[in-house]
Design an enzyme around this catalytic site. Structure first.
Site, PDB file in Angstrom:
ATOM      1  N   HIS A  44      -2.370  -5.423   1.731  1.00 28.98           N
ATOM      2  CA  HIS A  44      -3.684  -6.071   1.637  1.00 28.98           C
ATOM      3  C   HIS A  44      -3.455  -7.504   1.186  1.00 28.98           C
ATOM      4  O   HIS A  44      -2.509  -7.778   0.454  1.00 28.98           O
ATOM      5  CB  HIS A  44      -4.547  -5.347   0.594  1.00 28.98           C
ATOM      6  N   GLU A  52      -9.716 -10.381  -7.476  1.00 30.53           N
ATOM      7  CA  GLU A  52      -8.786  -9.270  -7.269  1.00 30.53           C
ATOM      8  C   GLU A  52      -7.600  -9.339  -8.239  1.00 30.53           C
ATOM      9  O   GLU A  52      -7.087  -8.308  -8.677  1.00 30.53           O
ATOM     10  CB  GLU A  52      -8.328  -9.254  -5.807  1.00 30.53           C
ATOM     11  N   TYR A  58     -12.671  -1.671  -3.195  1.00 25.25           N
ATOM     12  CA  TYR A  58     -13.125  -1.807  -1.808  1.00 25.25           C
ATOM     13  C   TYR A  58     -14.644  -1.666  -1.663  1.00 25.25           C
ATOM     14  O   TYR A  58     -15.126  -1.350  -0.570  1.00 25.25           O
ATOM     15  CB  TYR A  58     -12.408  -0.782  -0.927  1.00 25.25           C
ATOM     16  N   ASN A  76      -1.935   0.233   6.868  1.00 25.05           N
ATOM     17  CA  ASN A  76      -1.439  -1.048   7.371  1.00 25.05           C
ATOM     18  C   ASN A  76      -0.585  -1.834   6.375  1.00 25.05           C
ATOM     19  O   ASN A  76      -0.522  -3.060   6.414  1.00 25.05           O
ATOM     20  CB  ASN A  76      -2.598  -1.893   7.923  1.00 25.05           C
ATOM     21  N   LYS A 110       0.809  -1.222   0.000  1.00 25.69           N
ATOM     22  CA  LYS A 110       0.000   0.000   0.000  1.00 25.69           C
ATOM     23  C   LYS A 110       0.852   1.287   0.000  1.00 25.69           C
ATOM     24  O   LYS A 110       2.060   1.241   0.275  1.00 25.69           O
ATOM     25  CB  LYS A 110      -0.915  -0.025   1.228  1.00 25.69           C
TER      26      LYS A 110
HETATM   27  P1  CMP Z   1      -7.345  -4.437   3.858  1.00 21.88           P
HETATM   28  O1  CMP Z   1      -6.876  -5.799   4.181  1.00 21.88           O
HETATM   29  O2  CMP Z   1      -6.815  -3.807   2.614  1.00 21.88           O
HETATM   30  O3  CMP Z   1      -8.952  -4.449   3.769  1.00 21.88           O
HETATM   31  C1  CMP Z   1      -9.742  -3.335   4.072  1.00 21.88           C
HETATM   32  C2  CMP Z   1      -8.952  -2.189   4.604  1.00 21.88           C
HETATM   33  O4  CMP Z   1      -9.709  -1.224   5.318  1.00 21.88           O
HETATM   34  C3  CMP Z   1      -7.974  -2.698   5.666  1.00 21.88           C
HETATM   35  O5  CMP Z   1      -6.976  -3.457   5.071  1.00 21.88           O
HETATM   36  C4  CMP Z   1      -7.546  -1.399   6.317  1.00 21.88           C
HETATM   37  O6  CMP Z   1      -6.590  -0.681   5.546  1.00 21.88           O
HETATM   38  C5  CMP Z   1      -8.871  -0.642   6.300  1.00 21.88           C
HETATM   39  N1  CMP Z   1      -9.556  -0.750   7.594  1.00 21.88           N
HETATM   40  C6  CMP Z   1     -10.151  -1.834   8.138  1.00 21.88           C
HETATM   41  N2  CMP Z   1     -10.695  -1.549   9.330  1.00 21.88           N
HETATM   42  C7  CMP Z   1     -10.448  -0.238   9.549  1.00 21.88           C
HETATM   43  C8  CMP Z   1     -10.780   0.665  10.601  1.00 21.88           C
HETATM   44  N3  CMP Z   1     -11.461   0.271  11.671  1.00 21.88           N
HETATM   45  N4  CMP Z   1     -10.368   1.946  10.476  1.00 21.88           N
HETATM   46  C9  CMP Z   1      -9.698   2.359   9.386  1.00 21.88           C
HETATM   47  N5  CMP Z   1      -9.348   1.529   8.347  1.00 21.88           N
HETATM   48  C10 CMP Z   1      -9.727   0.262   8.431  1.00 21.88           C
END
Ligand code: CMP
Length: 142
Positions: A117, A128, A51, A114, A11
């Protein structure tokens, strides 16, 4: 055991901290093989579509803004039981809860920023992968 292919995205936060290469190297050291990869800057429409399952969540708009804030790198990865193996290797969504040694424990900043993904099922890995790569690229990756 299920399929050997999954989809990951390094990311924008990982590009911001110059950690994208380290993350790919970490995954390779865990036995994942890179079968397809590209670096791109998602448009808002692309991030919203990718998403879409989270459309009703309170963090959706912020997530789309974050995912379009810089480059990202989708990769098709191969390993036995790839979806489960990658979910384990990246750790919990929130890096504070991620197991030691996982990608998110090592490289992520927060629940949203984070670092990575990973597809959560074989069905989504296929969907995907097709989102980012052409049929020809996916055929070449097999
Ligand atoms: P990802 O695995 O890409 O799938 C959905 C994404 O939403 C997740 O990683 C995070 O980057 C984001 N995400 C999920 N939960 C939260 C949250 N509570 N607050 C902010 N971002 C979130």
């Amino acid at each position: 055991m299920t399929g050997g292919i999954t989809l990951t995205i390094v990311k924008p936060d990982a590009f911001g901290t110059n950690k994208s290469g380290k993350i790919v190297a970490h995954l390779e050291s865990q036995g994942f093989r890179v079968r397809a990869a590209r670096v791109l800057h998602l448009t808002t429409a692309q991030a919203e579509e990718f998403y879409a399952v989270h459309r009703e969540r309170p963090f959706y708009k912020s997530l789309v803004t974050f995912m379009t804030s810089g480059p990202c790198m989708p990769l098709v990865l191969e390993k036995a039981d790839a979806v489960a193996a990658l979910r384990k290797a990246i750790g919990a969504t929130d890096p504070k809860e991620a197991e030691q040694g996982t990608v998110r424990a090592l490289f992520a900043e927060s629940k949203e920023r984070n670092a990575i993904h990973a597809s959560d099922s074989d069905e989504n890995a296929t969907r995907e992968s097709r989102f980012f790569f052409s049929e020809a690229e996916l055929l070449a990756a097999r």
